[in-house]
Design an enzyme around this catalytic site. Structure first.
Site, PDB file in Angstrom:
ATOM      1  N   TYR A 178       0.845  -1.208   0.000  1.00 26.33           N
ATOM      2  CA  TYR A 178       0.000   0.000   0.000  1.00 26.33           C
ATOM      3  C   TYR A 178       0.874   1.250   0.000  1.00 26.33           C
ATOM      4  O   TYR A 178       0.643   2.187  -0.765  1.00 26.33           O
ATOM      5  CB  TYR A 178      -0.899  -0.039   1.238  1.00 26.33           C
ATOM      6  N   LYS A 182       1.035   4.183  -2.760  1.00 25.01           N
ATOM      7  CA  LYS A 182       0.639   5.563  -2.451  1.00 25.01           C
ATOM      8  C   LYS A 182       1.785   6.547  -2.679  1.00 25.01           C
ATOM      9  O   LYS A 182       1.550   7.709  -3.002  1.00 25.01           O
ATOM     10  CB  LYS A 182       0.109   5.653  -1.013  1.00 25.01           C
TER      11      LYS A 182
HETATM   12  N1  LIG Z   1     -10.327   5.394   4.640  1.00 25.25           N
HETATM   13  C1  LIG Z   1      -9.156   5.818   5.085  1.00 25.25           C
HETATM   14  O1  LIG Z   1      -8.899   5.849   6.301  1.00 25.25           O
HETATM   15  C2  LIG Z   1      -8.110   6.296   4.097  1.00 25.25           C
HETATM   16  C3  LIG Z   1      -6.939   6.887   4.571  1.00 25.25           C
HETATM   17  C4  LIG Z   1      -5.982   7.325   3.662  1.00 25.25           C
HETATM   18  C5  LIG Z   1      -6.203   7.184   2.297  1.00 25.25           C
HETATM   19  N2  LIG Z   1      -7.341   6.594   1.857  1.00 25.25           N
HETATM   20  C6  LIG Z   1      -7.511   6.449   0.398  1.00 25.25           C
HETATM   21  O2  LIG Z   1      -8.691   7.100  -0.027  1.00 25.25           O
HETATM   22  C7  LIG Z   1      -9.278   6.396  -1.103  1.00 25.25           C
HETATM   23  C8  LIG Z   1     -10.723   6.053  -0.749  1.00 25.25           C
HETATM   24  O3  LIG Z   1     -10.713   5.277   0.432  1.00 25.25           O
HETATM   25  P1  LIG Z   1     -12.051   4.766   1.122  1.00 25.25           P
HETATM   26  O4  LIG Z   1     -11.686   4.344   2.491  1.00 25.25           O
HETATM   27  O5  LIG Z   1     -13.148   5.747   0.912  1.00 25.25           O
HETATM   28  O6  LIG Z   1     -12.313   3.447   0.258  1.00 25.25           O
HETATM   29  P2  LIG Z   1     -13.633   2.570   0.125  1.00 25.25           P
HETATM   30  O7  LIG Z   1     -13.176   1.167  -0.032  1.00 25.25           O
HETATM   31  O8  LIG Z   1     -14.622   2.870   1.198  1.00 25.25           O
HETATM   32  O9  LIG Z   1     -14.251   3.084  -1.262  1.00 25.25           O
HETATM   33  C9  LIG Z   1     -13.559   2.908  -2.448  1.00 25.25           C
HETATM   34  C10 LIG Z   1     -14.541   3.005  -3.601  1.00 25.25           C
HETATM   35  O10 LIG Z   1     -13.780   2.787  -4.799  1.00 25.25           O
HETATM   36  C11 LIG Z   1     -14.410   1.774  -5.558  1.00 25.25           C
HETATM   37  N3  LIG Z   1     -13.380   1.014  -6.259  1.00 25.25           N
HETATM   38  C12 LIG Z   1     -12.452   0.186  -5.720  1.00 25.25           C
HETATM   39  N4  LIG Z   1     -11.710  -0.371  -6.681  1.00 25.25           N
HETATM   40  C13 LIG Z   1     -12.179   0.117  -7.858  1.00 25.25           C
HETATM   41  C14 LIG Z   1     -11.829  -0.093  -9.208  1.00 25.25           C
HETATM   42  N5  LIG Z   1     -10.875  -0.977  -9.545  1.00 25.25           N
HETATM   43  N6  LIG Z   1     -12.488   0.592 -10.169  1.00 25.25           N
HETATM   44  C15 LIG Z   1     -13.498   1.436  -9.843  1.00 25.25           C
HETATM   45  N7  LIG Z   1     -13.898   1.647  -8.567  1.00 25.25           N
HETATM   46  C16 LIG Z   1     -13.241   1.008  -7.599  1.00 25.25           C
HETATM   47  C17 LIG Z   1     -15.177   0.898  -4.580  1.00 25.25           C
HETATM   48  O11 LIG Z   1     -16.246   0.208  -5.201  1.00 25.25           O
HETATM   49  C18 LIG Z   1     -15.618   1.928  -3.547  1.00 25.25           C
HETATM   50  O12 LIG Z   1     -16.870   2.483  -3.868  1.00 25.25           O
HETATM   51  C19 LIG Z   1      -8.412   5.143  -1.321  1.00 25.25           C
HETATM   52  O13 LIG Z   1      -7.498   5.396  -2.349  1.00 25.25           O
HETATM   53  C20 LIG Z   1      -7.688   4.992   0.002  1.00 25.25           C
HETATM   54  O14 LIG Z   1      -6.441   4.367  -0.135  1.00 25.25           O
HETATM   55  C21 LIG Z   1      -8.303   6.141   2.724  1.00 25.25           C
END
Ligand SMILES: NC(=O)c1ccc[n+]([C@@H]2O[C@H](COP(=O)([O-])OP(=O)(O)OC[C@H]3O[C@@H](n4cnc5c(N)ncnc54)[C@H](O)[C@@H]3O)[C@@H](O)[C@H]2O)c1
Length: 278
Positions: A178, A182
């Site tokens: 990851y 990133k």
């Molecule tokens: N949640 C956290 O604490 C956090 C922290 C830092 C960074 N992030 C980053 O933020 C972004 C969103 O995170 P989140 O927690 O909201 O994720 P999540 O899993 O809740 O939502 C991700 C969304 O992306 C869609 N998705 C996944 N793979 C896909 C693909 N191949 N094609 C199209 N759609 C796809 C999923 O269906 C989902 O609706 C991610 O990149 C994650 O790494 C999240």
């Protein structure tokens, strides 16, 4: 409210079925976007989010649509961007929020290459393909201007915001795949911002730590140790609300941020500033 934080253009949010992407779409609608296209591999959740966004939209002419796609499929990414331009005439704000986590943690010596390929394929390659298609569409459209109390300035052809992570800057034991993905996403952001600034396209990243999306809420509910760990590590002593991330995305899209490019906004309550001993 500062006038320059209002939006009035066309938005595309990739990964908007759930979590931060969904909230980012709501923040863009609330800030005044004329249309928000909800793109996701999960059409059902994207439809629900799209419907819900109507409650928050502040632009009287607000429109919303859903596009089923997968960032791993180059054609579906191109079709998505073509759809936005054909339906709405241009693409002003693109948010790339599709991403996956490590799953099982493993130190680098034990990294499973299939897992590495899968995560890199979505978080790095998939998002690069999205940025590439979005930039290409923005290059073809006329730049916009913004008139403030001090006159009129060029605010460019479009804005792209990438959901990177605090792990774009620091590691977490066992989260190698990851973290590498990133860091790559942050490099994509810097390079796209650098290469396309002369064409009036800004590209920035938002970099959160723990955000209260539904999976984290479930984890916090069933495992008090996670709450304790977050409280010990995060100086503000809690996870971020989704809105605390998504509103920064709307800000970065707005004329107020017209000189911010090729960089990141860490939304991490200072987690990455220090080694915390207690
Ligand atoms: N949640 C956290 O604490 C956090 C922290 C830092 C960074 N992030 C980053 O933020 C972004 C969103 O995170 P989140 O927690 O909201 O994720 P999540 O899993 O809740 O939502 C991700 C969304 O992306 C869609 N998705 C996944 N793979 C896909 C693909 N191949 N094609 C199209 N759609 C796809 C999923 O269906 C989902 O609706 C991610 O990149 C994650 O790494 C999240």
């Amino acid at each position: 409210m500062i006038n320059s934080t209002r939006l009035d253009g066309i938005a595309l949010v990739v990964g908007s079925g759930r979590g931060i992407g969904r909230e980012a779409a709501f923040s863009l609608a609330e800030a005044g976007a004329k249309a928000v296209v909800f793109a996701d591999m999960n059409e059902d959740t994207a439809k629900e989010s799209s419907e819900e966004s109507k409650k928050y939209a502040s632009n009287p002419a607000y429109q919303t649509a859903v596009f089923k796609m997968n960032v791993q499929d180059d054609k579906s990414v191109q079709d998505m961007v073509d759809y936005v331009v054909q339906e709405y005439g241009r693409l002003d704000y693109a948010v790339n929020a599709a991403g996956v986590d490590n799953g099982v943690h493993a130190p680098i010596a034990e990294v499973d290459v299939e897992t590495y390929d899968r995560i890199m394929n979505i978080n790095a390659r998939g998002n690069l393909i999205c940025v590439r298609a979005q930039v290409a569409a923005m290059q073809k459209q006329e730049p916009k201007t913004w008139t403030s109390r001090n006159g009129t300035r060029d605010i460019g052809r479009g804005v792209i915001i990438n959901l990177a992570s605090a792990n774009s800057f620091v590691g977490l034991p066992g989260k190698g795949c990851y973290t590498i993905s990133k860091h790559a996403f942050m490099a994509i952001t810097k390079m796209a911002g650098l290469d396309h600034a002369p064409e009036g396209i800004r590209v920035n990243a938002v970099c959160p730590t723990w955000v209260r999306t539904p999976p984290l809420d479930v984890e916090l509910e069933k495992n008090p140790e996670v709450r304790g760990m977050i409280s010990a590590i995060v100086p503000i002593k809690r996870a971020a609300e989704c809105e605390e991330v998504s509103d920064t995305i709307a800000f970065l899209c707005s004329p107020a941020a017209s000189y911010i490019n090729g960089t990141s906004l860490l939304v991490d309550a200072a987690v990455t500033t220090t080694v915390r001993l207690f």
